[in-house]
Design a protein around this motif. Structure first.
Motif, short mmCIF file in Angstrom:
data_model
loop_
_atom_site.label_atom_id
_atom_site.label_comp_id
_atom_site.label_asym_id
_atom_site.label_seq_id
_atom_site.Cartn_x
_atom_site.Cartn_y
_atom_site.Cartn_z
N LEU A 84 0.81 -1.21 0.00
CA LEU A 84 0.00 0.00 0.00
C LEU A 84 0.85 1.26 0.00
O LEU A 84 0.40 2.31 -0.46
CB LEU A 84 -0.92 0.01 1.23
CG LEU A 84 -2.11 -0.94 1.13
CD1 LEU A 84 -2.85 -0.96 2.45
CD2 LEU A 84 -3.03 -0.54 0.01
N GLN A 309 -5.30 -3.33 -5.93
CA GLN A 309 -5.40 -3.09 -4.49
C GLN A 309 -4.06 -2.76 -3.86
O GLN A 309 -4.00 -2.31 -2.72
CB GLN A 309 -6.01 -4.31 -3.78
CG GLN A 309 -5.07 -5.49 -3.58
CD GLN A 309 -5.06 -6.42 -4.78
OE1 GLN A 309 -5.48 -6.06 -5.86
NE2 GLN A 309 -4.58 -7.64 -4.57
N ALA A 312 -1.11 2.45 -3.92
CA ALA A 312 -1.54 3.38 -2.89
C ALA A 312 -2.20 4.62 -3.48
O ALA A 312 -3.19 5.13 -2.94
CB ALA A 312 -0.34 3.78 -2.02
N MET A 315 -5.78 3.87 -4.60
CA MET A 315 -6.67 3.69 -3.45
C MET A 315 -6.96 5.04 -2.78
O MET A 315 -8.05 5.27 -2.27
CB MET A 315 -6.05 2.71 -2.45
CG MET A 315 -5.82 1.32 -3.03
SD MET A 315 -7.31 0.55 -3.72
CE MET A 315 -8.16 0.08 -2.23
N ALA A 316 -5.98 5.95 -2.80
CA ALA A 316 -6.21 7.29 -2.25
C ALA A 316 -7.27 8.03 -3.06
O ALA A 316 -8.08 8.78 -2.51
CB ALA A 316 -4.90 8.08 -2.23
N GLU A 319 -10.58 6.86 -1.90
CA GLU A 319 -10.93 7.50 -0.64
C GLU A 319 -11.48 8.90 -0.86
O GLU A 319 -12.40 9.35 -0.16
CB GLU A 319 -9.69 7.56 0.27
CG GLU A 319 -9.25 6.20 0.79
CD GLU A 319 -7.99 6.30 1.64
OE1 GLU A 319 -7.09 7.07 1.25
OE2 GLU A 319 -7.91 5.62 2.67
N ARG A 357 -10.58 -2.03 4.06
CA ARG A 357 -9.95 -1.02 4.90
C ARG A 357 -10.01 0.37 4.26
O ARG A 357 -10.18 1.37 4.95
CB ARG A 357 -8.50 -1.42 5.15
CG ARG A 357 -7.77 -0.55 6.16
CD ARG A 357 -6.50 -1.20 6.64
NE ARG A 357 -5.53 -1.44 5.59
CZ ARG A 357 -5.09 -2.66 5.25
NH1 ARG A 357 -5.55 -3.73 5.88
NH2 ARG A 357 -4.19 -2.81 4.31
N THR A 358 -9.92 0.43 2.95
CA THR A 358 -9.86 1.72 2.26
C THR A 358 -11.24 2.31 1.98
O THR A 358 -11.46 3.50 2.18
CB THR A 358 -9.09 1.56 0.93
OG1 THR A 358 -7.79 1.06 1.20
CG2 THR A 358 -8.99 2.90 0.20
#
Length: 420
Positions: A84, A309, A312, A315-316, A319, A357-358
């Motif tokens: 990540l 996945q 990072a 995934m940001a 978010e 988690r994300t």
């Protein structure tokens, strides 16, 4: 038996082209005077182009990259947290996930194709045949001993059922039957019962909360897992229930995904919020939230770009989309569905953990169970993550995505489905 198990588990994790012939006068004379030049590109209207984008490419469900199971999965010596935070200075390549071809059944009304149980059994036949064939080979005219149990445990783990489930099944089979002959059908019955026990707690329906209109559903997952197709199928189901649906084409990297979603919207009566290719996904989601509220929609489903996945920065970005949604409604998204491709096997485990988690995943949709012998991975995921499983898919048609039921799945994977 315990020493043998430890030994097994230790092994488990240990020419040149010819020039063109000159054209003769007779051949030239035979050409129609109005025939277009061979190199001329036909003119296609924008509407035709949109149809061709969707009609000419492979199905999103058919075209999941086989490499996802290998390329996405972190190396054994690397931790998930390292994945990540790993920096990648190279630019993100353009998304190449092909658009799904929308099945003709979605347009013309789905013809009856037998019961869901029969389709589920057929879809899981590759997974069940591996198990049932191995069980028949192990237990035909053979007494139950330690070696047989270890071989059975090996078979169950290789079928992706997970170590815990495999040990539970072998221990139950050994109870009162050691050094006795046991029929393969009895083993299959116990297998189905134990799998159903694992799956029953996670077999939960997707509940739409009418008091929170619009009920916001965010659909996430890696490339090729069937996110856009799943949204289209769910849109059809919600429309059949009399709900007003809006779709947001948040996969702004793929023009084909946007066109695909527009066609699903037209066929299911859902409005589609879309922007030009490359537009900011978070901005589009902000507009979609406002439009869905003004239109008094019951459900807003938001598509997202496929992302690995272990990246990072991607995934940001996801978010950020979630934060934008919460600016409109602090309680949203009310459902976050993670689509999982059954063909990726054990890599799906990492996806559940990191997307959970994300993005705060609330439930799973398992697709492509008909294209793999690794359908048992759903059992392993349920045993480890206890994540609700809302839908499973065993084909391309709208009717091939159905609510998940533990007993039906357990019977199908144990070869005890329709007609058995």
């Amino acid at each position: 038996m315990s020493e043998q198990k430890r030994g097994f588990l230790g092994r488990l994790f240990g020419g040149r082209d010819e020039p063109p012939r000159p054209e003769t006068q007779d051949e030239a004379a035979k050409k129609a005077p109005d025939a277009p030049d061979a190199g001329e590109t036909p003119v296609v209207t924008p509407d035709e182009a949109a149809v061709e984008i969707v009609a000419d490419v492979l199905s999103e469900e058919q075209a999941a990259p086989a490499a996802t199971g290998a390329e996405d999965e972190p190396a054994p010596e690397e931790s998930l947290s390292a994945d990540l935070t790993r920096e990648d200075p190279s630019p993100e390549p353009e998304q190449t996930e092909p658009a799904a071809n929308i099945p003709a059944s979605a347009a013309a009304g789905d013809a009856p194709r037998g019961s869901w149980l029969s389709r589920l059994t057929a879809g899981l036949s590759r997974s069940s045949s591996t198990l049932t064939g191995g069980i028949t080979s192990l237990f035909t005219k053979r007494k139950l001993d330690a070696a047989t149990l270890e071989e059975l445990e090996d078979l169950l783990i290789q079928s992706d059922l997970g170590v815990e489930t495999a040990m539970t099944i072998t221990e139950r089979i050994a109870e009162g039957r050691f050094d006795k002959q046991i029929e393969p059908n009895e083993v299959r019955r116990i297998l189905a019962e134990e799998v159903a026990k694992v799956l029953a707690p996670v077999a939960l329906p997707l509940t739409i909360d009418a008091a929170r209109a619009p009920h916001v559903i965010l659909v996430v997952g890696v490339n090729g897992t069937g996110k856009t197709t799943t949204i289209g199928k769910l849109s059809a189901k919600f429309a059949a229930e009399g709900r007003k649906v809006m779709l947001a084409a948040g996969d702004t990297f793929r023009a084909a995904a946007v066109e695909q979603l527009k066609i699903w919207g037209a066929r299911t009566g859902a409005d589609v919020i879309a922007r030009d290719t490359g537009a900011d996904a978070a901005g589009l989601v902000f507009d979609a939230m406002q439009a869905a509220r003004e239109a008094k929609c019951d459900v807003l489903m938001i598509d997202t770009a496929g992302r690995l996945q272990n990246r990072a920065e991607l995934m940001a970005e996801l978010e950020k989309v979630v934060r934008v949604i919460r600016k409109h409604d602090p309680s949203a998204p009310h459902s976050v569905l993670l689509t999982l491709d059954a063909t990726t096997g054990q890599n799906a485990m990492n996806q559940v953990e990191i997307f959970g988690r994300t993005a705060g995943v609330t439930g799973l949709v398992m697709t492509k169970l008909d294209g793999t012998a690794r359908g048992g991975i759903l059992v392993a995921i349920a045993a480890r993550h206890k994540m609700p499983v809302h839908f499973i898919g065993v084909g391309e048609g709208v009717e091939d995505l159905e609510p998940f039921t533990a007993e039906d799945f357990a019977n199908a994977i144990a070869g005890k489905g329709a007609g058995t």
